[in-house]
Design a protein around this motif. Structure first.
Motif, short mmCIF file in Angstrom:
data_model
loop_
_atom_site.label_atom_id
_atom_site.label_comp_id
_atom_site.label_asym_id
_atom_site.label_seq_id
_atom_site.Cartn_x
_atom_site.Cartn_y
_atom_site.Cartn_z
N ASN A 232 0.81 -1.21 0.00
CA ASN A 232 0.00 0.00 0.00
C ASN A 232 0.85 1.26 0.00
O ASN A 232 0.36 2.35 0.32
CB ASN A 232 -0.94 0.00 1.20
CG ASN A 232 -2.18 -0.84 1.00
OD1 ASN A 232 -3.20 -0.34 0.55
ND2 ASN A 232 -2.09 -2.14 1.30
N GLU A 233 2.11 1.11 -0.36
CA GLU A 233 3.04 2.24 -0.51
C GLU A 233 3.23 3.02 0.79
O GLU A 233 3.36 4.25 0.80
CB GLU A 233 2.58 3.16 -1.65
CG GLU A 233 2.51 2.44 -2.99
CD GLU A 233 2.02 3.36 -4.10
OE1 GLU A 233 1.29 4.33 -3.80
OE2 GLU A 233 2.37 3.09 -5.26
N LEU A 234 3.23 2.28 1.88
CA LEU A 234 3.58 2.84 3.18
C LEU A 234 4.92 2.26 3.60
O LEU A 234 5.25 1.12 3.25
CB LEU A 234 2.51 2.49 4.22
CG LEU A 234 1.11 3.07 4.00
CD1 LEU A 234 0.10 2.35 4.89
CD2 LEU A 234 1.09 4.57 4.28
N SER A 235 5.68 3.02 4.36
CA SER A 235 6.95 2.49 4.87
C SER A 235 6.76 2.06 6.31
O SER A 235 5.89 2.57 7.02
CB SER A 235 8.05 3.56 4.78
OG SER A 235 7.74 4.66 5.63
N CYS A 236 7.56 1.09 6.74
CA CYS A 236 7.42 0.62 8.12
C CYS A 236 8.78 0.22 8.68
O CYS A 236 9.70 -0.15 7.94
CB CYS A 236 6.44 -0.55 8.21
SG CYS A 236 6.91 -2.01 7.28
N GLU A 237 8.87 0.31 9.98
CA GLU A 237 10.06 -0.07 10.73
C GLU A 237 9.64 -0.98 11.87
O GLU A 237 8.72 -0.65 12.62
CB GLU A 237 10.75 1.18 11.28
CG GLU A 237 11.99 0.91 12.11
CD GLU A 237 12.54 2.17 12.75
OE1 GLU A 237 13.68 2.11 13.27
OE2 GLU A 237 11.84 3.21 12.76
N LEU A 238 10.28 -2.14 11.99
CA LEU A 238 9.96 -3.12 13.03
C LEU A 238 11.05 -3.09 14.09
O LEU A 238 12.23 -3.24 13.79
CB LEU A 238 9.85 -4.51 12.42
CG LEU A 238 9.48 -5.66 13.37
CD1 LEU A 238 8.06 -5.47 13.89
CD2 LEU A 238 9.61 -7.01 12.66
N ILE A 239 10.66 -2.88 15.35
CA ILE A 239 11.61 -2.77 16.45
C ILE A 239 11.24 -3.79 17.52
O ILE A 239 10.11 -3.79 18.02
CB ILE A 239 11.61 -1.34 17.04
CG1 ILE A 239 11.88 -0.32 15.96
CG2 ILE A 239 12.64 -1.23 18.17
CD1 ILE A 239 11.72 1.11 16.42
N GLU A 240 12.20 -4.63 17.89
CA GLU A 240 11.94 -5.66 18.89
C GLU A 240 12.16 -5.14 20.31
O GLU A 240 11.36 -5.38 21.21
CB GLU A 240 12.84 -6.87 18.63
CG GLU A 240 12.56 -8.03 19.57
CD GLU A 240 13.43 -9.25 19.27
OE1 GLU A 240 13.05 -10.37 19.66
OE2 GLU A 240 14.50 -9.08 18.65
#
Length: 342
Positions: free
Chosen positions: A294-302
């Motif tokens: 959907n042309e969104l950026s994301c960052e995953l943080i543990e």
């Protein structure tokens, strides 16, 4: 005997634990169906104690979770009395046999507290499930505060500057702990607490009314918001921050949830959505893939908070036995930051 010196109970194989949990969930359904055709048992009693003991293992009780925010039971009668001389709520709306009340002492430097009313965890009935089918929503937000919601509330307190003077939306809020905490502790300009279940939204509005004097100048309101529905034009691209907890479990809603975030998030370099969600198998990974589609950026943080991380490691290692059925895949929420700017 000191529980810290007693041996840890043997762990059942993963498959048998899953089978047992499935059976216990069917027991919850059985009790809900039986309750409709029988007179209610006195509070604090149960016709089938064996079933109750079993379902407690998979139902989130007030003593379970990360216990990051001090929480205590509050008799409905005491809450009614405190509202009698207050303009913040209507005591006549309280006291339903299905309801319980708790209060949270908020660690935000102002001695604030929140009084929250919600449904007892053993009070689901057949008409609740009928409503679930009618509106294509689940009932999980009606009877409990999931651990991820508590962690989200704690995270928002510790990052209160992010919300200052901002317009904030909570999606799939359940009874709205995180949204209410943001309203009470962060000096946000406006907080909208939403859910797709109209029954849940009734409780959200009740809790907003009860705690009105805690919010200062922050405007707070509830909203029925179903991700599958087209959103009203007046809310499109108007929110600086969107928050949500444990909303990525149902894969059938992934696409509509991603579209909802994209359509409601303001077009700004500083706008963001903050999700806290456990992995739950491949569910979270699949959602992140749809976010990118959907042309969104994301960052995953543990590891996003030292207190939460240290508790997680203790539960995972078995050093803290207060959460005996702790499972990283289903209990530990990962932080996802979503932006419309790639």
């Amino acid at each position: 005997m000191d529980s810290s010196s007693s041996p840890a109970p043997p762990q059942a194989p993963a498959r048998s634990r899953g089978t047992s949990n499935a059976s216990q969930r069917w027991s919850i359904l059985r009790r809900a169906l039986l309750a409709r055709s029988s007179s209610p048992a006195p509070e604090g009693t149960c016709r089938d104690q064996h079933i109750k003991d079993g379902t407690n293992n998979i139902s989130r009780k007030a003593s379970r979770g990360f216990n990051l925010i001090e929480c205590h039971s509050l008799p409905i009668s005491q809450l009614k009395k405190s509202l009698e001389n207050s303009s913040s709520g209507n005591e006549n709306d309280l006291g339903c046999q299905k309801d319980v009340c708790v209060y949270y002492k908020l660690p935000c430097g102002s001695s604030s507290k929140l009084n929250l009313v919600y449904r007892r965890e053993d009070s689901l009935e057949l008409n609740d499930m009928e409503a679930s089918n009618r509106y294509n929503i689940d009932t999980t937000g009606l009877v409990c505060c999931w651990p991820s919601e508590e962690v989200l509330a704690y995270y928002c307190i510790n990052h209160s500057d992010v919300f200052r003077a901002k317009k904030v939306l909570e999606l799939g809020s359940g009874y709205g702990l995180a949204g209410l905490v943001i309203a009470a502790c962060t000096n946000a300009d406006e907080v909208v607490i939403s859910d797709g279940n109209p029954q849940v939204v009734e409780y959200i509005q009740k809790n907003i009314s009860i705690n009105q004097e805690t919010f200062g100048e922050t405007k707070v309101k509830s909203m029925i918001l179903h991700w599958d529905k087209e959103q009203a034009s007046e809310v499109l691209n108007t929110f600086d921050i969107i928050v949500a907890s444990d909303c990525t479990f149902f894969k059938q809603f992934h696409e509509s949830l991603a579209r909802t975030v994209k359509s409601l998030l303001k077009h700004s370099a500083t706008s963001q959505a903050v999700f806290l969600s456990p992995k739950r198998g491949d569910s979270l990974d699949k959602f992140l893939g749809i976010i990118k589609e959907n042309e969104l950026s994301c960052e995953l943080i543990e590891n996003y908070d030292p207190t939460v991380w240290n508790l997680h490691k203790k539960y995972e290692a078995g050093d803290d036995r207060s959460w005996p059925n702790y499972d990283k895949e289903h209990c530990y929420p990962l932080l996802v930051r979503i932006s419309s700017f790639c």
